[in-house]
Design a protein around this motif. Structure first.
Motif: not given
Length: 70
Positions: A11-24, A26-34, A57-61
């Motif tokens: 697993d990579t951080v990006d793969a986890i973000c994609q699997r959990v949130y459906g995107r990378t 804006g999420v990867t940075e937050q996950l690494l900070e956490q 928080v979901q990003q607005p479309q």
């Protein structure tokens, strides 16, 4: 209560973000900070590494349409 997931084999951080949130984006940075020190484990995380998921928080479309030619 924080939500925790465990890294799968290769697993990579990006793969986890994609699997959990459906995107990378804006999420990867937050996950690494956490999870301080997570990036020090290398690009492929050791299997079974516990990762605390941030509340994201979901990003607005974007509804802007760009036309290249008129």
């Amino acid at each position: 209560m924080p939500r925790i997931v465990y890294a799968h084999q290769y697993d990579t951080v990006d793969a986890i973000c994609q699997r959990v949130y459906g995107r990378t984006a804006g999420v990867t940075e937050q996950l690494l900070e956490q999870n301080p020190g997570l990036a020090d484990l290398g690009p492929m995380l050791p299997q079974g590494t516990a990762i605390t998921l941030p509340d994201v928080v979901q990003q607005p479309q974007r509804s802007t349409v760009v036309q290249l030619w008129d």
